[in-house]
Design a protein around this motif. Structure first.
Motif, short mmCIF file in Angstrom:
data_model
loop_
_atom_site.label_atom_id
_atom_site.label_comp_id
_atom_site.label_asym_id
_atom_site.label_seq_id
_atom_site.Cartn_x
_atom_site.Cartn_y
_atom_site.Cartn_z
N ALA A 136 -4.74 4.78 0.76
CA ALA A 136 -3.83 3.90 0.00
C ALA A 136 -3.27 2.88 0.99
O ALA A 136 -2.07 2.87 1.32
CB ALA A 136 -2.73 4.71 -0.66
N TYR A 137 -4.14 2.02 1.47
CA TYR A 137 -3.79 1.15 2.58
C TYR A 137 -2.75 0.09 2.21
O TYR A 137 -1.95 -0.31 3.04
CB TYR A 137 -5.05 0.48 3.14
CG TYR A 137 -6.07 1.47 3.64
CD1 TYR A 137 -5.78 2.33 4.70
CD2 TYR A 137 -7.34 1.56 3.06
CE1 TYR A 137 -6.71 3.25 5.16
CE2 TYR A 137 -8.28 2.47 3.51
CZ TYR A 137 -7.97 3.31 4.56
OH TYR A 137 -8.89 4.22 5.01
N GLY A 138 -2.78 -0.37 0.96
CA GLY A 138 -1.77 -1.32 0.53
C GLY A 138 -0.37 -0.71 0.58
O GLY A 138 0.59 -1.35 1.04
N THR A 178 -11.23 -0.95 -8.42
CA THR A 178 -9.95 -0.63 -9.07
C THR A 178 -9.72 0.88 -9.19
O THR A 178 -10.65 1.68 -9.07
CB THR A 178 -9.85 -1.29 -10.46
OG1 THR A 178 -10.89 -0.77 -11.30
CG2 THR A 178 -9.97 -2.79 -10.38
N ASP A 179 -8.46 1.25 -9.43
CA ASP A 179 -8.05 2.66 -9.51
C ASP A 179 -7.11 2.87 -10.70
O ASP A 179 -6.36 1.96 -11.07
CB ASP A 179 -7.27 3.06 -8.24
CG ASP A 179 -8.12 3.01 -6.99
OD1 ASP A 179 -9.09 3.77 -6.91
OD2 ASP A 179 -7.79 2.22 -6.08
N ALA A 210 2.92 -1.63 3.11
CA ALA A 210 4.27 -1.83 2.58
C ALA A 210 5.27 -0.90 3.26
O ALA A 210 6.38 -1.31 3.62
CB ALA A 210 4.29 -1.63 1.07
N ASP A 211 4.86 0.38 3.45
CA ASP A 211 5.77 1.35 4.09
C ASP A 211 6.01 0.99 5.55
O ASP A 211 7.16 1.06 6.04
CB ASP A 211 5.18 2.76 4.00
CG ASP A 211 5.47 3.43 2.67
OD1 ASP A 211 6.41 3.00 1.98
OD2 ASP A 211 4.77 4.39 2.31
N SER A 254 -2.76 -3.06 -6.41
CA SER A 254 -3.55 -1.95 -5.86
C SER A 254 -2.83 -1.27 -4.71
O SER A 254 -2.29 -1.92 -3.82
CB SER A 254 -4.90 -2.47 -5.37
OG SER A 254 -5.58 -1.46 -4.66
N LYS A 255 -2.86 0.05 -4.71
CA LYS A 255 -2.34 0.79 -3.56
C LYS A 255 -3.22 0.58 -2.34
O LYS A 255 -2.80 0.83 -1.21
CB LYS A 255 -2.25 2.28 -3.90
CG LYS A 255 -3.58 2.93 -4.23
CD LYS A 255 -3.38 4.33 -4.74
CE LYS A 255 -4.69 4.94 -5.23
NZ LYS A 255 -4.48 6.22 -5.91
#
Length: 482
Positions: free
Chosen positions: A61-63, A371-372, A67-68, A382-383
């Motif tokens: 979940a690289y996106g 997509t997920d 963000a984190d 997208s995450k």
């Protein structure tokens, strides 16, 4: 609503400790859950966000990881680990310039950090390579198969394997399976023959292949195998080797990450050549040039065979179908659904995948590969940092508009090997157990008979020779991040 009271901080820290334990046990989803609970109690500690970033990296979940890590840096401008993790996450989604900036920051803040210097050097090489490839890119490159004269390639007398003539045989496949198990290769002539034969077969298939399950037969849907050759053989051992009674559909991401990607690709291709009407292959997001350059398949082709092998595979990947419709009930594709509710099965049928060889950053092909699903209604960012996420209402409308029971997709690790979501209309299947040797997930596959009932089967990883994932990912900052 978070607060900054000492009691909340203490409770949040205790949750972080639980998250660390889950992470140490390779339970990445559990770790994310604990870190999220900690943040909900107390959101002023950058380590909560940074730790969640690392767990999100493990979940691809690289996106979310970017963000984190960014939030952690906002809370502490000198938090080296957050810059490092943001760089790794950006590298993974091919945002190499952003990664380069963060690796430079780490080296500036910690000039004696040897690991950071190494990653910076690897990232600089990667950026140079990407820029060079863009500079020499032509709109319509010549075919890699042009001038390929198979008859002129001699197989010398010392070759100790079964010889391939003009058609694939079960005898050749059986011998190839054993050769690969024992660390041997097949002759490059046979590699070229197999890739060319399959490129020709899949090129003539529609963008969405439509199959029925005949009486007294079975079709098995498998998800990502990611170069985990010995786990692929375990599927065949448990479920039956491909035959006219036992069909298979492999739903993308055959290659990259695992270090037996050429073995998997050649074996799947050989079966496709032998039984083209009973063995099916969908393209995944890792059957693409940009991913293969970063995640190991290009390097593996060059190390085990030659650069020509990679270029032939690349062209054959771009010829693969993007979806398979099973019994008019189940749309099977690698990623998922679309940014537009108006998309129908006919739009997939009409998609000219031969004109657009690589999926790019937008459009129907990209969405089919990237997509997920998400639990919330509607659509969201997208995450992964690529594509989008779609909710249960999106899936419901798509299935109802197209007369489908469900969408079957892969593309994401599931701890149980599979997951049924969106009120049964969205099914994820993932067939690489103990993914990358670090995630404690099962693998799974789905069987369908003529009555089209879904039967889920789980399996465990099997031992393999001591070769690490990403062993051939040369000049990639992702090497050794597992």
């Amino acid at each position: 609503m978070t607060s900054n009271s000492p009691e909340d901080k203490a409770a949040a820290t205790a949750l972080k400790v639980q998250g660390n334990k889950a992470f140490a046990g390779h339970d990445w989803p559990g770790a994310v859950d604990f870190y999220t609970q900690a943040i909900e109690k107390y959101d002023a500690d950058p380590s909560f966000f940074c730790n969640r970033a690392q767990a999100n990296i493990k979940l691809e979940a690289y996106g979310y990881a970017v963000a984190d890590a960014t939030k952690a840096i906002e809370l502490d401008k000198d938090y080296i680990k957050a810059y490092w993790r943001r760089a790794i996450a950006n590298t993974a989604i091919l945002h190499s310039q952003d990664a380069l900036r963060d690796f430079k920051t780490v080296c500036r803040k910690e000039p004696n950090n040897k690991d950071a210097k190494l990653k910076l050097s690897e990232c600089e090489k990667l950026v140079k390579k990407i820029n060079f490839l863009k500079a020499i890119e032509v709109a319509d490159p010549p075919s890699a198969f042009e001038g390929l004269d198979l008859d002129s390639i001699e197989v010398d007398q010392t070759y100790d394997g079964v010889r391939l003539q003009k058609e694939m045989t079960q005898e050749f496949i059986d011998d190839m399976i054993e050769r690969f198990k024992n660390g041997k290769k097949i002759h490059k002539k046979y590699v070229f023959q197999i890739i060319k034969a399959v490129r020709d077969i899949v090129h003539d298939e529609p963008t969405m292949v439509e199959v029925e399950v005949a009486s007294e037969t079975k079709l098995t849907v498998c998800g990502d195998t990611h170069g985990q050759y010995f786990d692929l053989l375990e599927i065949f051992r448990l479920n039956g080797y491909p035959s006219e009674k036992q069909g298979y559909l492999f739903n993308g991401d055959f290659v990259d990450r695992g270090s037996w990607s050429t073995e998997i690709a050649l074996l799947l291709y050989a079966y496709k050549w032998l039984r083209p009407k009973y063995f099916f292959l969908n393209r995944g997001n890792h059957e693409t040039d940009d991913m293969n350059r970063v995640y190991g398949f290009e390097g593996e082709c060059k190390a085990k065979y030659n650069e020509k092998t990679f270029r032939l595979f690349s062209e054959s990947f771009s010829a693969l179908p993007l979806a398979t419709l099973i019994g008019k009930k189940y749309l099977t594709l690698h990623g998922g659904l679309f940014s537009d509710d108006k998309i129908t099965l006919d739009d997939i049928r009409k998609l000219d995948r031969h004109t657009q060889r690589q999926p790019g950053q937008a459009g129907l092909m990209m969405e089919m590969l990237w997509t997920d699903p998400q639990p919330q209604p509607g659509r969201g960012p997208s995450k992964r940092g690529v594509g989008l996420q779609f909710g249960p209402d999106v899936t419901k409308r798509f299935c109802e508009n197209n007369g489908l029971e469900a969408v079957i997709r892969s593309h994401e690790v599931r701890m149980d090997g599979y997951e049924v979501e969106h009120d049964g209309r969205c099914i994820t299947v993932f067939s690489a157990p103990k993914y990358c040797d670090t995630t404690e997930n099962k693998g799974a596959y789905i069987n369908l008979g003529p009555e089209l009932k879904l039967e889920y089967h789980q399996f465990e990883a099997v031992p393999h020779p001591d070769i690490k994932p990403m062993a051939y990912a040369t000049n990639s900052p992702l090497m050794n991040m597992m």
